[in-house]
Design a protein around this motif. Sequence first.
Motif, PDB file in Angstrom:
ATOM      1  N   ALA A  15     -33.548  53.396  45.956  1.00  0.00           N
ATOM      2  CA  ALA A  15     -33.280  54.133  44.717  1.00  0.00           C
ATOM      3  C   ALA A  15     -34.544  54.391  43.902  1.00  0.00           C
ATOM      4  N   GLU A  16     -35.490  53.460  43.920  1.00  0.00           N
ATOM      5  CA  GLU A  16     -36.639  53.543  43.019  1.00  0.00           C
ATOM      6  C   GLU A  16     -37.921  54.074  43.644  1.00  0.00           C
ATOM      7  N   CYS A  17     -38.021  54.081  44.944  1.00  0.00           N
ATOM      8  CA  CYS A  17     -39.278  54.478  45.591  1.00  0.00           C
ATOM      9  C   CYS A  17     -39.202  55.936  46.035  1.00  0.00           C
ATOM     10  N   SER A  18     -40.027  56.749  45.425  1.00  0.00           N
ATOM     11  CA  SER A  18     -40.003  58.181  45.721  1.00  0.00           C
ATOM     12  C   SER A  18     -40.445  58.488  47.144  1.00  0.00           C
ATOM     13  N   TYR A  19     -41.211  57.611  47.761  1.00  0.00           N
ATOM     14  CA  TYR A  19     -41.708  57.881  49.109  1.00  0.00           C
ATOM     15  C   TYR A  19     -40.759  57.410  50.207  1.00  0.00           C
ATOM     16  N   TYR A  20     -39.631  56.793  49.843  1.00  0.00           N
ATOM     17  CA  TYR A  20     -38.658  56.374  50.854  1.00  0.00           C
ATOM     18  C   TYR A  20     -37.918  57.596  51.376  1.00  0.00           C
ATOM     19  N   ASP A  21     -37.708  57.628  52.693  1.00  0.00           N
ATOM     20  CA  ASP A  21     -36.787  58.580  53.293  1.00  0.00           C
ATOM     21  C   ASP A  21     -36.212  57.958  54.566  1.00  0.00           C
ATOM     22  N   GLN A  22     -35.194  58.563  55.097  1.00  0.00           N
ATOM     23  CA  GLN A  22     -34.511  58.008  56.263  1.00  0.00           C
ATOM     24  C   GLN A  22     -35.436  57.906  57.468  1.00  0.00           C
ATOM     25  N   SER A  23     -36.374  58.848  57.601  1.00  0.00           N
ATOM     26  CA  SER A  23     -37.276  58.788  58.753  1.00  0.00           C
ATOM     27  C   SER A  23     -38.148  57.536  58.692  1.00  0.00           C
ATOM     28  N   MET A  24     -38.510  57.086  57.474  1.00  0.00           N
ATOM     29  CA  MET A  24     -39.284  55.855  57.322  1.00  0.00           C
ATOM     30  C   MET A  24     -38.467  54.672  57.839  1.00  0.00           C
ATOM     31  N   GLU A  25     -37.213  54.610  57.443  1.00  0.00           N
ATOM     32  CA  GLU A  25     -36.360  53.508  57.880  1.00  0.00           C
ATOM     33  C   GLU A  25     -36.172  53.528  59.397  1.00  0.00           C
ATOM     34  N   ASP A  26     -35.982  54.711  59.962  1.00  0.00           N
ATOM     35  CA  ASP A  26     -35.831  54.832  61.413  1.00  0.00           C
ATOM     36  C   ASP A  26     -37.092  54.370  62.128  1.00  0.00           C
ATOM     37  N   TYR A  27     -38.244  54.764  61.608  1.00  0.00           N
ATOM     38  CA  TYR A  27     -39.518  54.414  62.215  1.00  0.00           C
ATOM     39  C   TYR A  27     -39.727  52.900  62.203  1.00  0.00           C
ATOM     40  N   VAL A  28     -39.456  52.279  61.073  1.00  0.00           N
ATOM     41  CA  VAL A  28     -39.625  50.830  60.944  1.00  0.00           C
ATOM     42  C   VAL A  28     -38.624  50.096  61.842  1.00  0.00           C
ATOM     43  N   SER A  29     -37.429  50.627  61.988  1.00  0.00           N
ATOM     44  CA  SER A  29     -36.419  49.998  62.843  1.00  0.00           C
ATOM     45  C   SER A  29     -36.883  49.912  64.290  1.00  0.00           C
ATOM     46  N   VAL A  30     -37.581  50.927  64.762  1.00  0.00           N
ATOM     47  CA  VAL A  30     -38.100  50.917  66.128  1.00  0.00           C
ATOM     48  C   VAL A  30     -39.099  49.772  66.292  1.00  0.00           C
ATOM     49  N   ASP A  31     -40.000  49.599  65.318  1.00  0.00           N
ATOM     50  CA  ASP A  31     -40.977  48.510  65.395  1.00  0.00           C
ATOM     51  C   ASP A  31     -40.295  47.149  65.283  1.00  0.00           C
ATOM     52  N   TYR A  32     -39.299  47.039  64.428  1.00  0.00           N
ATOM     53  CA  TYR A  32     -38.558  45.783  64.295  1.00  0.00           C
ATOM     54  C   TYR A  32     -37.915  45.424  65.629  1.00  0.00           C
ATOM     55  N   ASP A  33     -37.290  46.400  66.267  1.00  0.00           N
ATOM     56  CA  ASP A  33     -36.638  46.157  67.562  1.00  0.00           C
ATOM     57  C   ASP A  33     -37.657  45.712  68.605  1.00  0.00           C
ATOM     58  N   LEU A  34     -38.841  46.333  68.601  1.00  0.00           N
ATOM     59  CA  LEU A  34     -39.888  45.955  69.539  1.00  0.00           C
ATOM     60  C   LEU A  34     -40.335  44.509  69.293  1.00  0.00           C
ATOM     61  N   ALA A  35     -40.565  44.153  68.034  1.00  0.00           N
ATOM     62  CA  ALA A  35     -41.004  42.793  67.705  1.00  0.00           C
ATOM     63  C   ALA A  35     -39.951  41.765  68.124  1.00  0.00           C
ATOM     64  N   GLU A  36     -38.694  42.074  67.856  1.00  0.00           N
ATOM     65  CA  GLU A  36     -37.618  41.157  68.241  1.00  0.00           C
ATOM     66  C   GLU A  36     -37.541  41.007  69.762  1.00  0.00           C
ATOM     67  N   GLU A  37     -37.659  42.125  70.475  1.00  0.00           N
ATOM     68  CA  GLU A  37     -37.626  42.086  71.937  1.00  0.00           C
ATOM     69  C   GLU A  37     -38.780  41.256  72.495  1.00  0.00           C
ATOM     70  N   ARG A  38     -39.987  41.465  71.983  1.00  0.00           N
ATOM     71  CA  ARG A  38     -41.155  40.733  72.473  1.00  0.00           C
ATOM     72  C   ARG A  38     -41.047  39.245  72.152  1.00  0.00           C
ATOM     73  N   ALA A  39     -40.611  38.894  70.948  1.00  0.00           N
ATOM     74  CA  ALA A  39     -40.472  37.483  70.575  1.00  0.00           C
ATOM     75  C   ALA A  39     -39.421  36.789  71.434  1.00  0.00           C
ATOM     76  N   ASN A  40     -38.343  37.483  71.748  1.00  0.00           N
ATOM     77  CA  ASN A  40     -37.284  36.906  72.577  1.00  0.00           C
ATOM     78  C   ASN A  40     -37.686  36.781  74.044  1.00  0.00           C
ATOM     79  N   HIS A  41     -38.799  37.377  74.414  1.00  0.00           N
ATOM     80  CA  HIS A  41     -39.305  37.295  75.780  1.00  0.00           C
ATOM     81  C   HIS A  41     -39.751  35.866  76.125  1.00  0.00           C
ATOM     82  N   TYR A  42     -40.090  35.075  75.117  1.00  0.00           N
ATOM     83  CA  TYR A  42     -40.624  33.718  75.318  1.00  0.00           C
ATOM     84  C   TYR A  42     -39.577  32.676  74.953  1.00  0.00           C
ATOM     85  N   ASP A  43     -39.667  31.507  75.618  1.00  0.00           N
ATOM     86  CA  ASP A  43     -38.772  30.398  75.278  1.00  0.00           C
ATOM     87  C   ASP A  43     -39.090  29.853  73.891  1.00  0.00           C
ATOM     88  N   LYS A  44     -40.379  29.674  73.627  1.00  0.00           N
ATOM     89  CA  LYS A  44     -40.832  29.175  72.325  1.00  0.00           C
ATOM     90  C   LYS A  44     -41.977  30.058  71.867  1.00  0.00           C
TER      91      LYS A  44
END
Length: 95
Positions: A15-44
């Motif tokens: 609501a408050e950030c003029s530079y937010y848009d849906q494409s930003m959220e989509d872009y960040v979601s891809v990186d989040y998914d990658l980080a989660e996938e890579r972290a889950n690749h290891y036991d610890k």
Amino acid sequence: MSTRPINSKLKKFKAECSYYDQSMEDYVSVDYDLAEERANHYDKALIELEQRLDFSQWVPERFGTRDVVILADNIIEIIYLEYARGAPVEVCWIE
């Protein structure tokens, strides 16, 4: 942090950030998914967020802040969100 405070902060951000848009959220979601996938690749894995890295041993006076650093099995994985569309990012692999 539980889901409710996260959702509250995200709603306020949208609501408050003029530079937010849906494409930003989509872009960040891809990186989040990658980080989660890579972290889950290891036991610890140790996961560090917004970690400052000092590269001055290899390149004088160079450092940077990386979004996700995963340490596991004698491997360091660095995931860096680059949202500057069209800006090339140089990657260096050190083994």
